[in-house]
Motif scaffolding. Structure first.
Motif, short mmCIF file in Angstrom:
data_model
loop_
_atom_site.label_atom_id
_atom_site.label_comp_id
_atom_site.label_asym_id
_atom_site.label_seq_id
_atom_site.Cartn_x
_atom_site.Cartn_y
_atom_site.Cartn_z
N ARG A 49 0.83 -1.21 0.00
CA ARG A 49 0.00 0.00 0.00
C ARG A 49 0.86 1.25 0.00
O ARG A 49 0.56 2.24 -0.67
CB ARG A 49 -0.90 0.01 1.24
CG ARG A 49 -2.18 -0.79 1.11
CD ARG A 49 -2.92 -0.82 2.43
NE ARG A 49 -3.09 0.51 2.99
CZ ARG A 49 -3.26 0.76 4.28
NH1 ARG A 49 -3.26 -0.24 5.15
NH2 ARG A 49 -3.43 1.99 4.71
N LYS A 50 1.94 1.21 0.76
CA LYS A 50 2.83 2.37 0.83
C LYS A 50 3.44 2.66 -0.53
O LYS A 50 3.48 3.81 -0.98
CB LYS A 50 3.93 2.12 1.86
CG LYS A 50 4.90 3.28 2.01
CD LYS A 50 5.99 2.97 3.01
CE LYS A 50 6.98 4.13 3.12
NZ LYS A 50 8.08 3.83 4.06
N ARG A 51 3.90 1.60 -1.21
CA ARG A 51 4.50 1.80 -2.54
C ARG A 51 3.48 2.35 -3.52
O ARG A 51 3.78 3.25 -4.32
CB ARG A 51 5.09 0.48 -3.04
CG ARG A 51 6.34 0.03 -2.29
CD ARG A 51 7.01 -1.13 -3.00
NE ARG A 51 6.18 -2.33 -2.98
CZ ARG A 51 6.20 -3.24 -2.01
NH1 ARG A 51 6.99 -3.08 -0.96
NH2 ARG A 51 5.43 -4.31 -2.06
N ALA A 52 2.23 1.83 -3.44
CA ALA A 52 1.18 2.33 -4.33
C ALA A 52 0.87 3.80 -4.04
O ALA A 52 0.72 4.61 -4.96
CB ALA A 52 -0.08 1.48 -4.17
N SER A 53 0.80 4.15 -2.76
CA SER A 53 0.52 5.55 -2.38
C SER A 53 1.67 6.46 -2.81
O SER A 53 1.44 7.60 -3.23
CB SER A 53 0.30 5.65 -0.87
OG SER A 53 -0.86 4.94 -0.48
N GLU A 54 2.89 5.96 -2.72
CA GLU A 54 4.04 6.77 -3.15
C GLU A 54 3.99 7.02 -4.65
O GLU A 54 4.30 8.12 -5.12
CB GLU A 54 5.34 6.07 -2.77
CG GLU A 54 5.64 6.13 -1.27
CD GLU A 54 6.83 5.29 -0.88
OE1 GLU A 54 7.38 5.52 0.22
OE2 GLU A 54 7.21 4.39 -1.66
N ARG A 55 3.56 5.99 -5.42
CA ARG A 55 3.42 6.19 -6.86
C ARG A 55 2.33 7.22 -7.16
O ARG A 55 2.51 8.10 -8.01
CB ARG A 55 3.10 4.86 -7.55
CG ARG A 55 4.27 3.90 -7.62
CD ARG A 55 3.99 2.76 -8.59
NE ARG A 55 2.87 1.94 -8.14
CZ ARG A 55 3.00 0.87 -7.36
NH1 ARG A 55 4.20 0.49 -6.93
NH2 ARG A 55 1.94 0.17 -7.00
N ILE A 56 1.21 7.11 -6.44
CA ILE A 56 0.12 8.08 -6.63
C ILE A 56 0.59 9.48 -6.28
O ILE A 56 0.31 10.46 -7.00
CB ILE A 56 -1.10 7.68 -5.77
CG1 ILE A 56 -1.71 6.38 -6.29
CG2 ILE A 56 -2.14 8.80 -5.76
CD1 ILE A 56 -2.80 5.81 -5.40
#
Length: 394
Positions: A214-221
């Motif tokens: 989730r953290k990696r996805a949020s960082e991409r967003i």
């Protein structure tokens, strides 16, 4: 992009009209170059382009604010995820410690079991040696021991002795079995506890991996949002720069038209739906109660409605003017002027140059007035004219 190219073309066209570019650079038909109304039409097109640019600026500003809000939201989500990961890492560290302690306990119990087994083996060996000794001297039947008693007291003593031997043998076997059972039970419990801790560690590790994803996805967003925000900010800067250039050019053109003495193309001083409550010409005055000429038109509007300059020009009056109340007069050059009366307040001062459409004051009910409205006049050579002859249809 099309809007920007259209605006650039209009800027070049109007610069040519002002004489910034020579005619050879931007050729125009002689009839257009010399026709004031054609120039006025081009100015109107430029003003429309400015309005479109300002609408785009508003849209980009709204988009920028939306991206800022999304950035704050995702940044907050990342902070929450970071706290969750810290908590899970703490739980994993604690689980690792508990697993290590449990494995130490299992190892210690294994040593205890080995020690107990050694003692059990020793006791078993003792029993076997006793049995072998009895076999070597012959089996002595308990009944013979009892019958060999010399007295009843001796009988009771021998009986108690035999009972104690039997009880000791039984107790020895019970102790061995109980100790063995307890050690096996303890070992089973510790192994079960270790299995539970290992399963909990695996579950916590899986949760940590999911949250890390989730953290990696949020960082991409967040990176996408910041790139969009940067692009929007750049587009906003370009639009604002274009808006400023258009506004400056419009003011220059309007000032040039004012100095040329042309009659300007007037615009309505109020936005929205126009309601004329009193027209130009003779009318029965609602306060003086007599027939008198009405030198302008009265436009109904709520108190505080912005009043805009009908054409570009220089403010020559912004003060109280008797029955007109708070009043503004704008000189549009040559012999044209406009008057705005019964205002509640001013946005301009004497000698200010105002562009067409600029807010100059606010609707009020000052002076000889029965309610909030705008009294608007157009004068040529100081003579009042019917504004409807000069204003565009609404």
């Amino acid at each position: 992009m099309k809007t920007r190219m259209r605006a650039v073309a209009l800027v070049c066209l109007l610069l040519a009209l002002l004489g910034v570019f020579p005619a050879s650079v931007l050729p125009l038909p002689g009839s257009v170059a010399g026709d004031a109304r054609a120039r006025a039409g081009q100015l109107e097109e430029l003003q429309e382009e400015l309005e479109r640019t300002r609408r785009l600026i508003e849209e980009k500003q709204a988009e920028f604010e939306r991206l800022q809000s999304q950035e704050r939201s995702v940044t907050g989500e990342l902070a929450r995820i970071g706290r969750e990961l810290d908590i899970l890492q703490g739980e994993l560290t604690d689980l690792e410690s508990r697993i290590a302690r449990t494995e130490e306990s299992i190892a210690e119990t294994a040593v205890e079991i080995a020690d107990a087994q050694a003692r059990l083996d020793a006791r078993t060996d003792l029993m076997l040696r006793r049995v072998r000794a009895l076999a070597e001297v012959g089996y002595v039947h308990y009944l013979e021991v009892l019958l060999g008693s010399r007295s009843f007291a001796d009988f009771l003593g021998r009986f108690e002795f035999l009972r104690q031997i039997l009880a000791a043998d039984v107790e020895l076997f019970d102790q061995i079995n109980e100790e063995k059972r307890q050690l096996e039970q303890k070992k089973a419990y510790l192994e079960e506890q270790r299995s539970e801790l290992v399963a909990l560690r695996a579950e916590t590790s899986a949760r940590k991996a999911a949250i890390a994803q989730r953290k990696r996805a949020s960082e991409r967003i967040l990176n996408d949002i910041r790139r969009s925000k940067e692009a929007t900010a750049q587009a906003l800067d370009e639009l604002e720069e274009m808006s400023e250039r258009l506004a400056r050019l419009i003011v220059e053109i309007q000032r040039a038209r004012q100095q040329s003495g042309e009659i300007p193309l007037f615009a309505w001083p109020l936005d929205g739906r126009i309601v004329i409550t009193s027209g130009f010409g003779m009318r029965y005055h609602p306060i003086l109660r007599e027939w008198r000429p009405h030198h302008g038109i009265d436009l109904a509007a709520p108190m505080g409605t912005p009043v805009k300059a009908s054409a570009a020009g220089t403010v020559i009056l912004a003060s109280w003017a008797g029955g007109y109340g708070r009043c503004i007069i704008i000189d549009h050059g040559g012999y044209a002027s406009t008057l705005y009366a019964h205002l509640s307040g001013f946005r301009v001062s004497i000698n200010d140059f105002v562009a067409q459409g600029a807010v100059i004051g606010y609707v009020g009910s000052t002076g000889y007035s029965t309610g909030p409205h705008l009294h608007f006049e157009i004068r040529l050579h100081g003579e009042p004219k019917d504004p409807l002859d000069f204003l565009p249809p609404r």
